[in-house]
Scaffold this motif. Structure first.
Motif, PDB file in Angstrom:
ATOM      1  N   ILE A   1     -33.536 -35.656  29.306  1.00 45.29           N
ATOM      2  CA  ILE A   1     -34.901 -36.121  29.036  1.00 45.29           C
ATOM      3  C   ILE A   1     -35.071 -37.554  29.517  1.00 45.29           C
ATOM      4  CG2 ILE A   1     -36.547 -36.673  27.184  1.00 45.29           C
ATOM      5  CD1 ILE A   1     -35.442 -34.303  25.632  1.00 45.29           C
ATOM      6  N   ASN A   2     -36.190 -37.806  30.154  1.00 42.23           N
ATOM      7  CA  ASN A   2     -36.460 -39.112  30.759  1.00 42.23           C
ATOM      8  C   ASN A   2     -36.366 -40.249  29.746  1.00 42.23           C
ATOM      9  OD1 ASN A   2     -38.153 -41.402  31.873  1.00 42.23           O
ATOM     10  ND2 ASN A   2     -38.241 -39.977  33.587  1.00 42.23           N
ATOM     11  N   TRP A   3     -35.756 -41.341  30.150  1.00 41.48           N
ATOM     12  CA  TRP A   3     -35.600 -42.491  29.263  1.00 41.48           C
ATOM     13  C   TRP A   3     -36.928 -43.161  28.897  1.00 41.48           C
ATOM     14  CZ3 TRP A   3     -30.924 -45.097  32.163  1.00 41.48           C
ATOM     15  CH2 TRP A   3     -29.760 -44.375  31.880  1.00 41.48           C
ATOM     16  N   ASN A   4     -37.985 -42.843  29.620  1.00 39.97           N
ATOM     17  CA  ASN A   4     -39.285 -43.448  29.319  1.00 39.97           C
ATOM     18  C   ASN A   4     -39.883 -42.918  28.014  1.00 39.97           C
ATOM     19  OD1 ASN A   4     -38.907 -44.605  31.791  1.00 39.97           O
ATOM     20  ND2 ASN A   4     -40.524 -43.480  32.848  1.00 39.97           N
ATOM     21  N   ARG A   5     -39.386 -41.784  27.546  1.00 35.01           N
ATOM     22  CA  ARG A   5     -39.936 -41.183  26.331  1.00 35.01           C
ATOM     23  C   ARG A   5     -39.664 -42.075  25.127  1.00 35.01           C
ATOM     24  NH1 ARG A   5     -39.956 -35.415  27.225  1.00 35.01           N
ATOM     25  NH2 ARG A   5     -40.141 -35.063  24.976  1.00 35.01           N
ATOM     26  N   ASN A   6     -40.634 -42.170  24.238  1.00 27.07           N
ATOM     27  CA  ASN A   6     -40.519 -43.068  23.087  1.00 27.07           C
ATOM     28  C   ASN A   6     -39.585 -42.557  21.994  1.00 27.07           C
ATOM     29  OD1 ASN A   6     -42.318 -44.967  24.140  1.00 27.07           O
ATOM     30  ND2 ASN A   6     -44.089 -43.828  23.376  1.00 27.07           N
ATOM     31  N   GLU A   7     -39.395 -41.227  21.943  1.00 27.02           N
ATOM     32  CA  GLU A   7     -38.623 -40.660  20.831  1.00 27.02           C
ATOM     33  C   GLU A   7     -37.132 -40.570  21.146  1.00 27.02           C
ATOM     34  OE1 GLU A   7     -40.284 -37.085  23.145  1.00 27.02           O
ATOM     35  OE2 GLU A   7     -40.792 -39.162  22.724  1.00 27.02           O
ATOM     36  N   TRP A   8     -36.610 -41.520  21.891  1.00 27.86           N
ATOM     37  CA  TRP A   8     -35.217 -41.402  22.309  1.00 27.86           C
ATOM     38  C   TRP A   8     -34.230 -41.553  21.164  1.00 27.86           C
ATOM     39  CZ3 TRP A   8     -30.797 -40.570  24.829  1.00 27.86           C
ATOM     40  CH2 TRP A   8     -30.897 -39.845  26.013  1.00 27.86           C
TER      41      TRP A   8
ATOM     42  N   TYR B   1     -40.342 -48.211  35.554  1.00 31.71           N
ATOM     43  CA  TYR B   1     -40.366 -48.514  34.122  1.00 31.71           C
ATOM     44  C   TYR B   1     -39.995 -49.972  33.875  1.00 31.71           C
ATOM     45  CZ  TYR B   1     -39.540 -48.006  29.104  1.00 31.71           C
ATOM     46  OH  TYR B   1     -39.582 -48.135  27.745  1.00 31.71           O
TER      47      TYR B   1
END
Length: 301
Positions: A161-168, A301
């Motif tokens: 999953i892309n690191w840009n996602r907030n729910e990491w 990013y």
């Protein structure tokens, strides 16, 4: 038995030993054995196992001498001063192995070609995690391997999953829950994959604050969940979280950081040859992190 002089002493092993420390041998294998000291574990073996933070390497002759005379449950004494006695290994300061990766801030992740590394992985790799990565039908009839593949695929999908996602933070929690302790062996497949992933984060965090944030999330979750895996793997993971890895992985990270394509290929093949599938599992984690890093940088990013 004569005193055995170490050819190399990992920084972790050096720190674990006082002036002289008696340890209990807890497991013995063809090329190495593990000892439990009051301050942690030490791995003693022949040169063939390579350098590592907790490794004490002996010459082939001295390793064979030790291997043929010692059994699990017996005691092995480590000393930092010249001595004589039974079952002793002399550690020498001049031989300390303490390699860490310090990539330049312009080491060129954007220009790094991962296609050849993926090609090496699929050509020389092995084990159920590689099947899980492919996402196809199970490549084994073994029920345990099928479970490893199923949970391994879930963990791998999360790490993609892309690191840009907030729910990491949630992603990190779920990935560790699926992977840590997954699989048989001294260092289970899921543990090796997580170590490889964190090594990629270690590399990229030199040029990306987001990678540094993800690295802290992953390390925090892994360290707080170590009860999920065995004592030997816990020790390796703790040192990996400090930036110290086994020699084949360290060599590959160094080659990537220095932008040496030929050295990258050679080091990748050496990593993939490690263990039953340990090298493959580690390489999968590393490549997933590198892919995420390139995707993040290309998106600005």
């Amino acid at each position: 038995m004569d005193v055995l002089e170490a050819l190399s002493v990992g920084i972790g092993a050096w720190r674990t030993i006082e002036k002289q420390t008696s340890t209990e041998v807890i497991s013995i294998f063809k090329s190495s054995l593990y000892c439990r000291a009051p301050a942690g574990l030490i791995c003693v073996g022949s040169q063939s196992i390579g350098h590592g933070p907790i490794n004490v390497l002996l010459s082939e002759h001295e390793w064979n001498s030790l291997y043929n005379r010692i059994f699990a449950g017996e005691h092995l004494v480590f000393t930092k001063v010249p001595t004589s006695g039974i079952n002793k290994v002399l550690l020498m300061r001049r031989c300390i192995y303490a390699a860490r990766i310090d990539p330049p801030r312009d080491f060129g992740l954007k220009s790094l070609c991962l296609d050849s590394l993926w090609s090496h992985l699929f050509t020389y790799g092995k084990g159920p995690m590689l099947c899980a990565l492919n996402g196809g039908a199970p490549c084994t009839s073994d029920p345990f391997d099928k479970v490893v593949m199923q949970r391994g695929k879930q963990g791998i999908d999360l790490l993609r999953i892309n690191w840009n996602r907030n729910e990491w933070q949630f992603i990190a929690d779920e990935a560790v829950k699926n992977l840590l302790g997954l699989g048989p062996g001294l260092t289970p497949s899921g543990d090796d994959l997580l170590v490889g992933y964190m090594s990629g984060l270690d590399l990229i965090s030199a040029i990306s604050s987001r990678a540094w944030e993800i690295k802290k999330m992953m390390q925090s979750k892994v360290l707080s969940s170590l009860a999920r895996t065995n004592e030997i793997s816990q020790t390796h993971i703790r040192w990996a979280c400090r930036g110290y890895y086994m020699e084949p992985l360290t060599a590959l990270l160094k080659a990537i950081a220095e932008g040496e394509p030929e050295a990258v290929g050679v080091s990748m093949k050496k990593l993939l040859a490690r263990g039953a599938s340990s090298g493959t599992d580690t390489a999968i984690g590393l490549l997933l992190a590198l892919e995420n890093g390139k995707e993040m940088l290309s998106s600005g990013y």
